[in-house]
Design a protein around this motif. Structure first.
Motif, PDB file in Angstrom:
ATOM      1  N   GLU A  21       0.874  -1.183   0.000  1.00  0.00           N
ATOM      2  CA  GLU A  21       0.000   0.000   0.000  1.00  0.00           C
ATOM      3  C   GLU A  21       0.906   1.227   0.000  1.00  0.00           C
ATOM      4  N   ARG A  22       0.732   2.105  -0.986  1.00  0.00           N
ATOM      5  CA  ARG A  22       1.645   3.248  -1.134  1.00  0.00           C
ATOM      6  C   ARG A  22       0.894   4.566  -1.306  1.00  0.00           C
ATOM      7  N   GLY A  23      -0.399   4.558  -0.940  1.00  0.00           N
ATOM      8  CA  GLY A  23      -1.168   5.796  -1.013  1.00  0.00           C
ATOM      9  C   GLY A  23      -1.924   5.919  -2.322  1.00  0.00           C
ATOM     10  N   SER A  35      -2.560   9.976  -0.553  1.00  0.00           N
ATOM     11  CA  SER A  35      -3.116   9.773   0.785  1.00  0.00           C
ATOM     12  C   SER A  35      -2.903   8.327   1.197  1.00  0.00           C
ATOM     13  N   PHE A  36      -2.234   8.114   2.324  1.00  0.00           N
ATOM     14  CA  PHE A  36      -2.038   6.757   2.845  1.00  0.00           C
ATOM     15  C   PHE A  36      -3.416   6.210   3.185  1.00  0.00           C
ATOM     16  N   VAL A  73       3.967  -1.480   3.729  1.00  0.00           N
ATOM     17  CA  VAL A  73       3.506  -0.099   3.530  1.00  0.00           C
ATOM     18  C   VAL A  73       4.680   0.781   3.106  1.00  0.00           C
ATOM     19  N   PRO A 132       5.501   4.477   3.244  1.00  0.00           N
ATOM     20  CA  PRO A 132       5.065   5.786   3.730  1.00  0.00           C
ATOM     21  C   PRO A 132       5.716   6.924   2.928  1.00  0.00           C
ATOM     22  N   ALA A 187       3.496   7.760  -0.125  1.00  0.00           N
ATOM     23  CA  ALA A 187       2.205   8.234   0.378  1.00  0.00           C
ATOM     24  C   ALA A 187       2.338   9.674   0.871  1.00  0.00           C
ATOM     25  N   LEU A 237       3.465   8.301   9.247  1.00  0.00           N
ATOM     26  CA  LEU A 237       2.795   7.227   8.486  1.00  0.00           C
ATOM     27  C   LEU A 237       3.454   5.873   8.768  1.00  0.00           C
ATOM     28  N   ALA A 247       1.589   2.634  10.265  1.00  0.00           N
ATOM     29  CA  ALA A 247       1.596   1.372   9.511  1.00  0.00           C
ATOM     30  C   ALA A 247       2.026   0.211  10.412  1.00  0.00           C
TER      31      ALA A 247
END
Ligand code: PEP
Ligand code: MN
Length: 332
Positions: A231-233, A244-245, A263, A265, A268, A278, A282
């Motif tokens: 997940e990178r935003g 946006s994260f 993740v 951050p 993001a 972030l 995470a």
């Protein structure tokens, strides 16, 4: 309809039993479990297939399958050299956005290793929004990454942009990153399914959780079980951050997938001052790893300098993350 098989060997038998439907069937016999996908199966055909030895079940294509716990309930651990994603350790992947030269990437590898990073990142081929932006050193960066790995022992993560580079990069690096802009590149995903080098698949910044899981299924269905999600935003209306994260999506992803979720951050946030917040969120939320950009001289960086942590900032963040991980029964 998707036919779930007990073994690869059952595949030929079931293909035989499919008769006319065979010509429209896709076989994923290297997947775990092996699958066949047959569009438009009639009720009579479905009954015949269900009764064929070696068929476990028939299910509809109603959502991602192999990346979820639907068929394999146990969570996967993905090994990259000596490092495991999805276990007690939360591996931190750190390094520059782009490899700039041998001294830069080797120096940063030593720096991030000393601070506790377990893998080195560094882009050789960069997928940039602007065609005029630095596109990476390309092949010329690979000996630099390899030198940094030899010096530090850290496994190397680099981005792959094209199917044409799969053979080259699969042999050269330890973890192949599919960037956000390539998450929907199905030809690349399929090709990555045919090698056994682990893949770090980043969520597209306009993609849903299910689209990310389907993208992972493209790789898994071809037979490469070593997939880590990231997940990178996402793009939102907020202009004060680069992306946006999406913590909600992260939580949803963790509840759905059997794969480890890392993740990032740095992308993001897009701003070094926000990366730590972030990263801590995470880890608290159960991330199975972090991807953090670090640069000795962020203002001189050839890409993403605004979001790069300096070595002292990275060290300080690692020290903040350690007790947080420990409180959750994990280590960095
Ligand atoms: C990167 O990791 O440097 C990168 C380009 O990431 P993303 O694909 O998430 O933008
Ligand atoms: Mn970057």
């Amino acid at each position: 309809m998707i036919v779930v098989l007990a073994s690869t060997d059952a595949g030929e038998r079931v293909l035989e039993a499919l008769g006319d439907a065979r010509s429209r069937t896709q076989a994923f016999l290297q997947a775990s479990p092996p699958l066949l996908s047959v569009p438009e199966l009639s009720a009579a055909e479905a009954d015949r297939i269900r009764a064929t030895p070696g068929v476990v079940e028939l299910c509809r294509d109603e959502g991602p399958l192999l990346a979820t716990r639907r068929l394999l309930p146990d969570d996967a651990q993905v090994r990259v050299g000596p490092i495991a994603f999805g276990g007690e350790v939360i591996p931190v992947i750190a390094g520059p956005c782009s490899v700039e030269d041998e001294a830069q990437v080797t120096g940063l590898a030593e720096t991030v290793k000393a601070a506790g990073a377990r893998l080195l990142r560094g882009g050789a081929f960069k997928g940039r929004t602007s065609p005029y932006a630095f596109q990476g050193l390309g092949r010329a960066a690979l000996p630099h990454l390899s030198h940094a790995r030899t010096q530090t022992g850290l496994p190397v993560v680099t981005e792959i942009l094209s199917e044409a580079d799969v053979e080259l990069l699969a042999a050269e690096v330890d973890l192949l990153q599919v960037g956000a802009r390539n998450m929907h590149n199905t030809a690349l995903l399929k090709r990555l399914g045919q090698v056994r080098t682990p893949v770090l698949l980043k969520r597209g910044f306009g993609s849903t959780v299910d689209e990310l899981l389907y993208a992972a299924d493209y790789i898994l269905a071809e037979g490469n079980p070593h997939v880590v999600l990231c997940e990178r935003g996402i793009r939102s209306f907020e202009r004060g951050v680069r992306f946006s994260f999406d913590l909600s999506a992260f939580a949803r992803l963790k509840s759905r997938t059997r794969l480890p979720v890392v993740v990032d951050p740095s992308h993001a946030a897009g701003d070094a001052r926000l990366v730590g917040t972030l990263a801590k969120a995470a880890v608290a939320a159960g991330a199975d790893g972090l991807l953090i950009e670090v640069h000795d001289e962020p203002e001189q960086a050839l890409s993403d300098g605004e979001q790069a942590l300096t070595p002292p900032a990275f060290r300080a963040l690692m020290e903040e993350l350690r007790p947080l991980a420990a409180a959750l029964g994990r280590t960095l």
